[in-house]
Design a protein around this motif. Structure first.
Motif, PDB file in Angstrom:
ATOM      1  N   GLY A 121      -7.030 -11.074   6.590  1.00 49.01           N
ATOM      2  CA  GLY A 121      -5.599 -10.977   6.335  1.00 49.01           C
ATOM      3  C   GLY A 121      -4.863 -12.281   6.586  1.00 49.01           C
ATOM      4  O   GLY A 121      -5.135 -13.000   7.540  1.00 49.01           O
ATOM      5  N   VAL A 122      -3.923 -12.567   5.701  1.00 50.72           N
ATOM      6  CA  VAL A 122      -2.977 -13.669   5.892  1.00 50.72           C
ATOM      7  C   VAL A 122      -1.601 -13.030   5.990  1.00 50.72           C
ATOM      8  O   VAL A 122      -1.142 -12.363   5.063  1.00 50.72           O
ATOM      9  CB  VAL A 122      -3.025 -14.682   4.735  1.00 50.72           C
ATOM     10  CG1 VAL A 122      -1.986 -15.780   4.942  1.00 50.72           C
ATOM     11  CG2 VAL A 122      -4.419 -15.279   4.605  1.00 50.72           C
ATOM     12  N   LEU A 123      -0.930 -13.238   7.114  1.00 49.41           N
ATOM     13  CA  LEU A 123       0.324 -12.565   7.393  1.00 49.41           C
ATOM     14  C   LEU A 123       1.437 -13.587   7.558  1.00 49.41           C
ATOM     15  O   LEU A 123       1.226 -14.670   8.119  1.00 49.41           O
ATOM     16  CB  LEU A 123       0.225 -11.738   8.685  1.00 49.41           C
ATOM     17  CG  LEU A 123      -0.560 -10.421   8.678  1.00 49.41           C
ATOM     18  CD1 LEU A 123      -2.016 -10.630   8.283  1.00 49.41           C
ATOM     19  CD2 LEU A 123      -0.484  -9.762  10.055  1.00 49.41           C
ATOM     20  N   LEU A 148      -0.137 -16.005  10.432  1.00 46.63           N
ATOM     21  CA  LEU A 148      -1.456 -15.643  10.956  1.00 46.63           C
ATOM     22  C   LEU A 148      -2.489 -15.722   9.829  1.00 46.63           C
ATOM     23  O   LEU A 148      -2.217 -15.304   8.699  1.00 46.63           O
ATOM     24  CB  LEU A 148      -1.433 -14.225  11.539  1.00 46.63           C
ATOM     25  CG  LEU A 148      -0.526 -14.009  12.762  1.00 46.63           C
ATOM     26  CD1 LEU A 148      -0.516 -12.545  13.163  1.00 46.63           C
ATOM     27  CD2 LEU A 148      -0.986 -14.874  13.924  1.00 46.63           C
ATOM     28  N   HIS A 149      -3.670 -16.217  10.161  1.00 44.95           N
ATOM     29  CA  HIS A 149      -4.718 -16.406   9.160  1.00 44.95           C
ATOM     30  C   HIS A 149      -5.995 -15.671   9.585  1.00 44.95           C
ATOM     31  O   HIS A 149      -6.265 -15.511  10.778  1.00 44.95           O
ATOM     32  CB  HIS A 149      -5.028 -17.902   8.990  1.00 44.95           C
ATOM     33  CG  HIS A 149      -3.842 -18.725   8.586  1.00 44.95           C
ATOM     34  ND1 HIS A 149      -3.531 -18.998   7.283  1.00 44.95           N
ATOM     35  CD2 HIS A 149      -2.890 -19.331   9.346  1.00 44.95           C
ATOM     36  CE1 HIS A 149      -2.440 -19.742   7.235  1.00 44.95           C
ATOM     37  NE2 HIS A 149      -2.027 -19.962   8.474  1.00 44.95           N
ATOM     38  N   LEU A 180       1.395  -4.137   9.650  1.00 49.28           N
ATOM     39  CA  LEU A 180       0.646  -2.889   9.779  1.00 49.28           C
ATOM     40  C   LEU A 180       1.529  -1.680   9.495  1.00 49.28           C
ATOM     41  O   LEU A 180       1.063  -0.657   8.994  1.00 49.28           O
ATOM     42  CB  LEU A 180       0.039  -2.779  11.181  1.00 49.28           C
ATOM     43  CG  LEU A 180      -1.002  -3.844  11.548  1.00 49.28           C
ATOM     44  CD1 LEU A 180      -1.507  -3.631  12.965  1.00 49.28           C
ATOM     45  CD2 LEU A 180      -2.174  -3.817  10.561  1.00 49.28           C
ATOM     46  N   ALA A 181       2.828  -1.808   9.806  1.00 46.63           N
ATOM     47  CA  ALA A 181       3.762  -0.702   9.557  1.00 46.63           C
ATOM     48  C   ALA A 181       4.145  -0.600   8.089  1.00 46.63           C
ATOM     49  O   ALA A 181       4.710   0.405   7.668  1.00 46.63           O
ATOM     50  CB  ALA A 181       5.010  -0.876  10.409  1.00 46.63           C
ATOM     51  N   GLY A 182       3.856  -1.645   7.309  1.00 46.45           N
ATOM     52  CA  GLY A 182       4.177  -1.613   5.888  1.00 46.45           C
ATOM     53  C   GLY A 182       5.548  -2.145   5.550  1.00 46.45           C
ATOM     54  O   GLY A 182       5.959  -2.122   4.390  1.00 46.45           O
ATOM     55  N   SER A 183       6.270  -2.650   6.560  1.00 38.93           N
ATOM     56  CA  SER A 183       7.606  -3.188   6.278  1.00 38.93           C
ATOM     57  C   SER A 183       7.546  -4.659   5.887  1.00 38.93           C
ATOM     58  O   SER A 183       8.558  -5.241   5.514  1.00 38.93           O
ATOM     59  CB  SER A 183       8.513  -3.018   7.497  1.00 38.93           C
ATOM     60  OG  SER A 183       8.024  -3.730   8.609  1.00 38.93           O
ATOM     61  N   LEU A 184       6.357  -5.264   5.961  1.00 39.64           N
ATOM     62  CA  LEU A 184       6.151  -6.645   5.560  1.00 39.64           C
ATOM     63  C   LEU A 184       4.879  -6.701   4.728  1.00 39.64           C
ATOM     64  O   LEU A 184       3.830  -6.215   5.153  1.00 39.64           O
ATOM     65  CB  LEU A 184       6.022  -7.536   6.807  1.00 39.64           C
ATOM     66  CG  LEU A 184       6.134  -9.045   6.634  1.00 39.64           C
ATOM     67  CD1 LEU A 184       7.495  -9.424   6.077  1.00 39.64           C
ATOM     68  CD2 LEU A 184       5.898  -9.751   7.957  1.00 39.64           C
ATOM     69  N   ALA A 185       4.989  -7.275   3.534  1.00 37.57           N
ATOM     70  CA  ALA A 185       3.848  -7.300   2.622  1.00 37.57           C
ATOM     71  C   ALA A 185       2.759  -8.253   3.120  1.00 37.57           C
ATOM     72  O   ALA A 185       3.052  -9.318   3.674  1.00 37.57           O
ATOM     73  CB  ALA A 185       4.299  -7.716   1.224  1.00 37.57           C
ATOM     74  N   LEU A 186       1.518  -7.865   2.904  1.00 34.94           N
ATOM     75  CA  LEU A 186       0.381  -8.714   3.238  1.00 34.94           C
ATOM     76  C   LEU A 186       0.313  -9.861   2.229  1.00 34.94           C
ATOM     77  O   LEU A 186       0.365  -9.640   1.015  1.00 34.94           O
ATOM     78  CB  LEU A 186      -0.904  -7.885   3.191  1.00 34.94           C
ATOM     79  CG  LEU A 186      -2.193  -8.536   3.678  1.00 34.94           C
ATOM     80  CD1 LEU A 186      -2.127  -8.796   5.170  1.00 34.94           C
ATOM     81  CD2 LEU A 186      -3.387  -7.640   3.344  1.00 34.94           C
ATOM     82  N   MET A 187       0.212 -11.101   2.709  1.00 39.95           N
ATOM     83  CA  MET A 187       0.176 -12.252   1.811  1.00 39.95           C
ATOM     84  C   MET A 187      -1.176 -12.387   1.119  1.00 39.95           C
ATOM     85  O   MET A 187      -1.263 -12.790  -0.041  1.00 39.95           O
ATOM     86  CB  MET A 187       0.505 -13.530   2.585  1.00 39.95           C
ATOM     87  CG  MET A 187       1.904 -13.547   3.177  1.00 39.95           C
ATOM     88  SD  MET A 187       2.266 -15.075   4.084  1.00 39.95           S
ATOM     89  CE  MET A 187       2.299 -16.270   2.769  1.00 39.95           C
ATOM     90  N   ASP A 188      -2.238 -12.095   1.864  1.00 39.74           N
ATOM     91  CA  ASP A 188      -3.576 -12.176   1.289  1.00 39.74           C
ATOM     92  C   ASP A 188      -4.504 -11.338   2.155  1.00 39.74           C
ATOM     93  O   ASP A 188      -4.201 -11.026   3.308  1.00 39.74           O
ATOM     94  CB  ASP A 188      -4.062 -13.629   1.246  1.00 39.74           C
ATOM     95  CG  ASP A 188      -5.232 -13.814   0.274  1.00 39.74           C
ATOM     96  OD1 ASP A 188      -5.589 -12.831  -0.406  1.00 39.74           O
ATOM     97  OD2 ASP A 188      -5.781 -14.929   0.212  1.00 39.74           O
ATOM     98  N   GLY A 189      -5.657 -10.974   1.609  1.00 40.51           N
ATOM     99  CA  GLY A 189      -6.607 -10.160   2.340  1.00 40.51           C
ATOM    100  C   GLY A 189      -6.590  -8.721   1.859  1.00 40.51           C
ATOM    101  O   GLY A 189      -5.954  -8.372   0.853  1.00 40.51           O
TER     102      GLY A 189
END
Length: 637
Positions: free
Chosen positions: A318-320, A328-329, A358-367
Motif C-alpha cells: 500500500g501507498v497511502l 506511507l510506502h 482503512l476506514a475508507g475515508s481516504l483513497a488508497l494511492m497504490d497497492g
C-alpha cells in the motif's frame, strides 16, 4: 500561597462547595479532579477573580501574576507568533511605550524603556515564543501563519502557548493535552516540571498527571480533599476507602467473575490466548484500580458482532497519502479478529492517514486492499463529532440507526453513557465536547462492529468515562486499531504496537516507556539531520574503522588541528567580556538622572549611540562565538 477557608461557592441554585478548606504552597503542582459539574472551572474562575465566595475566603497573594489558558480566540487575523507574544502583557506594554517614545523622540524615556525591556528579557521574547510553538508541534512556516488559518484543535495549542509565554506565579491549565499528540505532551511534561511557579492543572490523562503533579485536589461532596502524590497514588488511596463499602465489594466481585469466565473459556485456544492473557493482566490490575471508579455513571460494552470473518482487512504494497503526496510506502498488514493494536509514531508521520485509509475515508494511492464482505467498521475520529446532527437528540440519533428497536431498549443503552431521562431527549446543539464524544461512541458500540478504528477517542472524555471505555475495549472481541495520546489506554487495551515513522509501518517490539525514549532520540536525529544538511560543503562523516593506535595518532593530530579553533573561541569569549563590561559602563551612565537634563543632550545622544553600537558588537561576537563553538564541537565529536 493559596489559602481557602470555609469556602462556600454557589452558581445559581447549585451549591458547588460548602465550608471547603485547602492550602497550596508556592511552587506546588496540583492536579484538580472531580466529576463534570463538581466546580473545577468555577474554582479556576475564583482564582482569576471572576467569581467571589458566597461565604468564607480564598486568599491569593496580591502580587502574584496569574496565567491561564483561554478557551476562545477573538483576533483571527493575528500572526501565530505575535498571538503567542501577546500572552506577555507587560512585554506588549513596554513595546507600546517604546513606540510612543520613539515617535516623540523622547531620549530620556527611550533609555529607561530599553533598560526595562532588557530586564524583562524582551530581546529574547520572539525566540522564546518560537521555541514554545515548536515544542507544541508548529513548523517555522506555521509560526508566520494567520490564527484563522488553523483548525480548532491547533488554535487551542496557540492558547496554550500564549499561557506558557506569560510570566506567572500561578499557572491555571484546563485540559491542556486535549488537542496534543504524544510528542507535544512529552514536551509539555518537561516544560511544566521545570516551571518554577504554582501550577493547578485540570486533566484526565493519568500518565500526564503522574509525570507533572505531586498533589491531587479532589472536588467531591462539596469539599476539597488534598491527596499527596500523583494520580496513581490518589486512585490507590481513594480505592482503599471505597473498598470498605459492601456495595463496592459486590460490584467488583461481579466484574472479576466476568473476566475469570472469559479467561477460563479462551485460555486454551491458540487464537484467543493472547486476549486471555490481556484479560488476566487486567484482572490483576483490577484489585487496586477498579474500586476508585465504582461510583462511575458509565457502564457499557460494544455489542457483539454478528460475524467475525478472518481476515477482516488485507493490505499489500500500500501507498497511502493525500492527493499526490505519498506519506506511507509499501504498507503490508492483515487484521484478524482479536487483534489489539496500538499505533505509535511522531507527529505527522501518518498515523491518522493509516486509520482514514482503512476506514475508507481516504483513497488508497497504490497497492491492493481487500475487505471481507462481512466487515463492520466502527470508526471514531474527531471530525465525526462535528457531523452529529445538532438539532437531534441522543435518542433520535439512536432511533435513526435502529428504527425497529424499542425506545426503552435505546434509553437503557444510552443510560450506560450517562444520557438519562430528559437529557436523552435534548438536542446535541449545546452538548459539551465530552458529551458529543460519548454519543459518538454509543452509536459505534450499538452497531456491532467487528473492527474498531479509533483515532484519539479520549479527547474530551473525563477520567470515569476513560475507565469505562478501557473496560469496554478489554471486553471487545473484534479487532482494534488505536491511535491515542492516552498512554494508560494503550497500555491497558492493546497487545501489540505498530510504529509509523520514516514513511514505513512496522511492528514495534518494545514497550511504551522505551518508545518515549525512542521518540526523544528520533527528534534529536531529525535536528542533527537538519544541522548536517546545512553544514558547509565538503564535510563528510568518517566511514572507516581504525585500530587503537591509529585512533590515538589521529586524536593527537586532531587536537593540534583544533588548536586554532580553540584559540579563536577563547579570543571571542575575551572580546565578549570586554564588550559587555563596556556596555555595563554605558548603562551606568544612562542610569544617572543628570544625563537627561537639557544641558546633557549631546552626551545622552553619544551614550545612546555607543549603547546601540555596543549591543550590535556583542550580538556579532556572540554569533561568531556560536559558529566557532559549533564548528569546534562538530570536529571534536
Amino acid at each position: 500561597m493559596i489559602k481557602i477557608e470555609s469556602l462556600t461557592l454557589q452558581r445559581g441554585a447549585l451549591r458547588l462547595l460548602e465550608s471547603a478548606d485547602l492550602t497550596l504552597h508556592p511552587g506546588q503542582k496540583a492536579g484538580l479532579l472531580g466529576t463534570n459539574g463538581a466546580g473545577k472551572s468555577s474554582l479556576f474562575a475564583l482564582f482569576r477573580g471572576e467569581l467571589t465566595p458566597d461565604a468564607g475566603s480564598c486568599t491569593i497573594p496580591a502580587d502574584w501574576r496569574i496565567a491561564h489558558m483561554l478557551q476562545e480566540i477573538d483576533n483571527l487575523d493575528r500572526v501565530a507568533v505575535d498571538y503567542v507574544l501577546d500572552g506577555d502583557q507587560r512585554l506588549r506594554e513596554i513595546q507600546q511605550r517604546l513606540q510612543r517614545a520613539e515617535e516623540e523622540h523622547d531620549n530620556h524615556a527611550l533609555g529607561m524603556l530599553y533598560a526595562e525591556l532588557e530586564s524583562h528579557n524582551g530581546f529574547s521574547a520572539d525566540a522564546r515564543a518560537r521555541v514554545l510553538l515548536a515544542g507544541l508541534g508548529f513548523s517555522s512556516e506555521q509560526c508566520e501563519a494567520r490564527v484563522g488559518d488553523f483548525s480548532g484543535g491547533w488554535r487551542m495549542r496557540l492558547n496554550l502557548a500564549q499561557a506558557l509565554m506569560c510570566p506567572s506565579d500561578l499557572l491555571l491549565l484546563d485540559e491542556p493535552t486535549n488537542h496534543l499528540d504524544l510528542d507535544a505532551i512529552l514536551w509539555l511534561e518537561d516544560w511544566l516540571r521545570a516551571y518554577q511557579g504554582t501550577l493547578v492543572l485540570i486533566s484526565h490523562d493519568r500518565d500526564f498527571l503522574d509525570a507533572v503533579v505531586e498533589h491531587i485536589v479532589h472536588v467531591e461532596n462539596k469539599q476539597l480533599t488534598l491527596y499527596r502524590g500523583g494520580y496513581t497514588q490518589f486512585e490507590r488511596t481513594r480505592a482503599e476507602r471505597l473498598t470498605q463499602q459492601q456495595a463496592a465489594f459486590e460490584k467488583q466481585q461481579a466484574q472479576r467473575e466476568h473476566m475469570e469466565k472469559y479467561i477460563a473459556r479462551f485460555r486454551a485456544q491458540a487464537t484467543k490466548a493472547k486476549q486471555a492473557q490481556s484479560r488476566l493482566k487486567a484482572l490483576e490490575r483490577m484489585e487496586t484500580l477498579s474500586p476508585a471508579h465504582l461510583d462511575s455513571p458509565f457502564s457499557f460494552s460494544f455489542r457483539e458482532a454478528d460475524k467475525q470473518p478472518s481476515p477482516l482487512i488485507d493490505l499489500r504494497e500500500g501507498v497511502l497519502g493525500y492527493g499526490e503526496q505519498a506519506i506511507l510506502h509499501q504498507v503490508k498488514l492483515q487484521l484478524v479478529p482479536g487483534a489489539r493494536i496500538g499505533v505509535l509514531g511522531p507527529n505527522g508521520a501518518g498515523k491518522s492517514t493509516l486509520i482514514k485509509t482503512l476506514a475508507g475515508s481516504l483513497a488508497l494511492m497504490d497497492g491492493e486492499l481487500k475487505s471481507s464482505e462481512h466487515l463492520a467498521i466502527g470508526y471514531f475520529a474527531q471530525h465525526q463529532l462535528d457531523s452529529l446532527d445538532s438539532k437531534a437528540s441522543p435518542l433520535l440519533h439512536m432511533a435513526r440507526i435502529a428504527p425497529q428497536e424499542r425506545e426503552q431498549s435505546l434509553r437503557n443503552f444510552l443510560g450506560g453513557f450517562d444520557f438519562h431521562g430528559a437529557r436523552a431527549e435534548e438536542p446535541v446543539l449545546h452538548f459539551s465536547g465530552g458529551e458529543k464524544a460519548r454519543l459518538a461512541l454509543a452509536l459505534i458500540a450499538w452497531q456491532k462492529p467487528n473492527l474498531l478504528l479509533l483515532d484519539e477517542p479520549t479527547n474530551h472524555l473525563d477520567m470515569e468515562m476513560r475507565h469505562a471505555l478501557t473496560l469496554a475495549l478489554q471486553g471487545f472481541e473484534g479487532a482494534m486499531l488505536l491511535v491515542s495520546h492516552d498512554r494508560a489506554l494503550i497500555r491497558d487495551t492493546t497487545d501489540e504496537l505498530w510504529l509509523v515513522a520514516d514513511g514505513r509501518l512496522q511492528t514495534y517490539q518494545e514497550d511504551l516507556d522505551t518508545y518515549t525514549r525512542w521518540l526523544a532520540r528520533f527528534r534529536q536525529q531529525q535536528a542533527e539531520d537538519i544541522r548536517i544538511a546545512n553544514a558547509p560543503a565538503g564535510a563528510q562523516p568518517d566511514e572507516e574503522r581504525v585500530d587503537a593506535k591509529t585512533q590515538r595518532r589521529l586524536a593527537a593530530e586532531e587536537r593540534k588541528r583544533l588548536a586554532p579553533l580553540r584559540k579563536q573561541v577563547d579570543k571571542l569569549e575575551k572580546q565578549m567580556g570586554e564588550a559587555q563590561a563596556e556596555l555595563a559602563d554605558i548603562e551606568t551612565g544612562l542610569a544617572n538622572n543628570e544625563i537627561y537634563t537639557a544641558g546633557m543632550k549631546d552626551q545622552l545622544k553619544t551614550l545612546l549611540s555607543r549603547q546601540a553600537a555596543c549591543r550590535q558588537k556583542i550580538e556579532q561576537l556572540e554569533e561568531q562565538w556560536l559558529e566557532a563553538s559549533e564548528e569546534l564541537e562538530s570536529h571534536s565529536a
